[in-house]
Write a protein that holds these residues in place. Sequence first.
Motif, mmCIF file in Angstrom:
data_model
loop_
_atom_site.group_PDB
_atom_site.id
_atom_site.type_symbol
_atom_site.label_atom_id
_atom_site.label_comp_id
_atom_site.label_asym_id
_atom_site.label_seq_id
_atom_site.Cartn_x
_atom_site.Cartn_y
_atom_site.Cartn_z
ATOM 1 N N ILE A 38 0.843 -1.207 0.000
ATOM 2 C CA ILE A 38 0.000 0.000 0.000
ATOM 3 C C ILE A 38 0.873 1.250 0.000
ATOM 4 C CG2 ILE A 38 -1.749 1.314 1.274
ATOM 5 C CD1 ILE A 38 -2.680 -1.411 2.458
ATOM 6 N N ALA A 39 1.908 1.265 0.842
ATOM 7 C CA ALA A 39 2.804 2.422 0.913
ATOM 8 C C ALA A 39 3.477 2.678 -0.428
ATOM 9 C CB ALA A 39 3.853 2.195 1.995
ATOM 10 N N THR A 40 3.885 1.607 -1.103
ATOM 11 C CA THR A 40 4.507 1.745 -2.426
ATOM 12 C C THR A 40 3.535 2.352 -3.427
ATOM 13 O OG1 THR A 40 5.948 -0.150 -2.010
ATOM 14 C CG2 THR A 40 5.641 0.488 -4.305
ATOM 15 N N SER A 41 2.274 1.955 -3.356
ATOM 16 C CA SER A 41 1.253 2.489 -4.270
ATOM 17 C C SER A 41 1.015 3.977 -4.038
ATOM 18 C CB SER A 41 -0.060 1.721 -4.105
ATOM 19 O OG SER A 41 0.092 0.383 -4.520
ATOM 20 N N VAL A 42 1.122 4.402 -2.759
ATOM 21 C CA VAL A 42 0.982 5.835 -2.445
ATOM 22 C C VAL A 42 2.157 6.616 -3.022
ATOM 23 C CG1 VAL A 42 0.935 7.566 -0.611
ATOM 24 C CG2 VAL A 42 -0.405 5.481 -0.375
ATOM 25 N N LEU A 43 3.366 6.119 -2.772
ATOM 26 C CA LEU A 43 4.573 6.816 -3.220
ATOM 27 C C LEU A 43 4.636 6.917 -4.742
ATOM 28 C CD1 LEU A 43 7.202 5.342 -0.745
ATOM 29 C CD2 LEU A 43 6.326 7.685 -0.793
ATOM 30 N N SER A 44 4.123 5.889 -5.426
ATOM 31 C CA SER A 44 4.123 5.921 -6.895
ATOM 32 C C SER A 44 2.892 6.628 -7.452
ATOM 33 C CB SER A 44 4.188 4.493 -7.447
ATOM 34 O OG SER A 44 3.045 3.741 -7.059
ATOM 35 N N GLN A 45 2.057 7.156 -6.536
ATOM 36 C CA GLN A 45 0.844 7.914 -6.872
ATOM 37 C C GLN A 45 -0.197 7.077 -7.630
ATOM 38 O OE1 GLN A 45 2.693 11.424 -8.775
ATOM 39 N NE2 GLN A 45 2.294 12.553 -6.872
ATOM 40 N N LYS A 46 -0.166 5.756 -7.423
ATOM 41 C CA LYS A 46 -1.200 4.899 -7.993
ATOM 42 C C LYS A 46 -2.500 5.050 -7.217
ATOM 43 C CE LYS A 46 1.875 1.348 -9.882
ATOM 44 N NZ LYS A 46 2.340 -0.071 -9.748
ATOM 45 N N SER A 48 -4.322 7.574 -3.849
ATOM 46 C CA SER A 48 -4.159 8.833 -3.123
ATOM 47 C C SER A 48 -3.639 8.583 -1.715
ATOM 48 C CB SER A 48 -5.498 9.571 -3.040
ATOM 49 O OG SER A 48 -6.396 8.870 -2.187
ATOM 50 N N ILE A 49 -3.123 9.646 -1.105
ATOM 51 C CA ILE A 49 -2.676 9.552 0.286
ATOM 52 C C ILE A 49 -3.846 9.150 1.182
ATOM 53 C CG2 ILE A 49 -1.815 10.897 2.248
ATOM 54 C CD1 ILE A 49 -0.193 12.549 0.183
ATOM 55 N N ARG A 50 -5.011 9.722 0.925
ATOM 56 C CA ARG A 50 -6.192 9.402 1.739
ATOM 57 C C ARG A 50 -6.513 7.911 1.662
ATOM 58 N NH1 ARG A 50 -11.779 8.976 1.102
ATOM 59 N NH2 ARG A 50 -11.625 9.418 -1.127
ATOM 60 N N ASP A 51 -6.549 7.366 0.463
ATOM 61 C CA ASP A 51 -6.844 5.938 0.305
ATOM 62 C C ASP A 51 -5.769 5.081 0.962
ATOM 63 O OD1 ASP A 51 -9.217 6.277 -1.014
ATOM 64 O OD2 ASP A 51 -8.396 6.016 -3.027
ATOM 65 N N GLY A 52 -4.505 5.485 0.766
ATOM 66 C CA GLY A 52 -3.398 4.704 1.312
ATOM 67 C C GLY A 52 -3.405 4.657 2.821
ATOM 68 N N VAL A 53 -3.555 5.814 3.450
ATOM 69 C CA VAL A 53 -3.571 5.864 4.913
ATOM 70 C C VAL A 53 -4.775 5.087 5.460
ATOM 71 C CG1 VAL A 53 -3.831 7.384 6.922
ATOM 72 C CG2 VAL A 53 -2.270 8.012 5.066
ATOM 73 N N GLY A 54 -5.915 5.273 4.818
ATOM 74 C CA GLY A 54 -7.114 4.546 5.245
ATOM 75 C C GLY A 54 -6.928 3.041 5.165
ATOM 76 N N GLN A 55 -6.352 2.586 4.052
ATOM 77 C CA GLN A 55 -6.141 1.144 3.872
ATOM 78 C C GLN A 55 -5.127 0.594 4.878
ATOM 79 O OE1 GLN A 55 -5.301 -0.116 -0.202
ATOM 80 N NE2 GLN A 55 -6.642 1.479 -1.007
ATOM 81 N N MET A 56 -4.066 1.338 5.138
ATOM 82 C CA MET A 56 -3.039 0.838 6.062
ATOM 83 C C MET A 56 -3.585 0.693 7.484
ATOM 84 S SD MET A 56 0.674 2.353 4.892
ATOM 85 C CE MET A 56 0.215 4.074 4.702
ATOM 86 N N PHE A 57 -4.339 1.693 7.951
ATOM 87 C CA PHE A 57 -4.872 1.589 9.315
ATOM 88 C C PHE A 57 -5.976 0.540 9.409
ATOM 89 C CE2 PHE A 57 -2.449 5.359 10.256
ATOM 90 C CZ PHE A 57 -2.122 5.167 11.587
#
Length: 222
Positions: A38-46, A48-57
Amino acid sequence: MTTAKKRIIFCDFDGTITVNDNIVAIIKHFNPPGWEEIATSVLSQKISIRDGVGQMFRLLPTSKQQEVIEYGINNVQIRDGFAELLQYCKDEQIEFYVTSGGIDFFVFPVLARFGIPEDHIYCNGSDFSGEQIEITWPHPCDGHCTNDCGMCKTTIMRRFANGHYERIIIGDSVTDFEGAKLAEVVFSRAYLTEKCKELGLPHTEFTTFHDIVHELKKERAV
């Protein structure tokens, strides 16, 4: 005779007020399976930050609520000079707001130690009522922003018109960059410095908040 604009500061939390990035630290510490993808997908902008943070937590069960909260609060390291910056703002009647992509369960308790009222803190929320931790987003993008920020810093800044305010932003990351474009004064470090240099955006680099107090005093003396 023109009236001087009122100075107002919008300051990031993770990696700015704090030395470390607390969201990343929490996820790394509890290390739920799948978070790195998930973090890699955020960094590569695949995503959004909102989706990434939500998914990780969402990978963390609410049965760990107390552990997560305690780690989030106790892991924080405050950057040198923060209390001095707050005192300078108080002395000079500079409004100070925290605009953070961080989460209420650690942002509010940490900043309460410094006497910052919650109505001067904009951050994301948390919900521990289900089986997994859910992040809530009380400060979404307005019609002028399409970045799906989660906690939209430019939306907050636009509430303080530049005709009346000298908007000062302090930050370190990609989430601060759009705000830096709106600000009259930018204090930057890390990734934000790189982006400002890339686009020729005026900025002043800082290491500690003592550097910022020094620059603000210098500007006022001019």
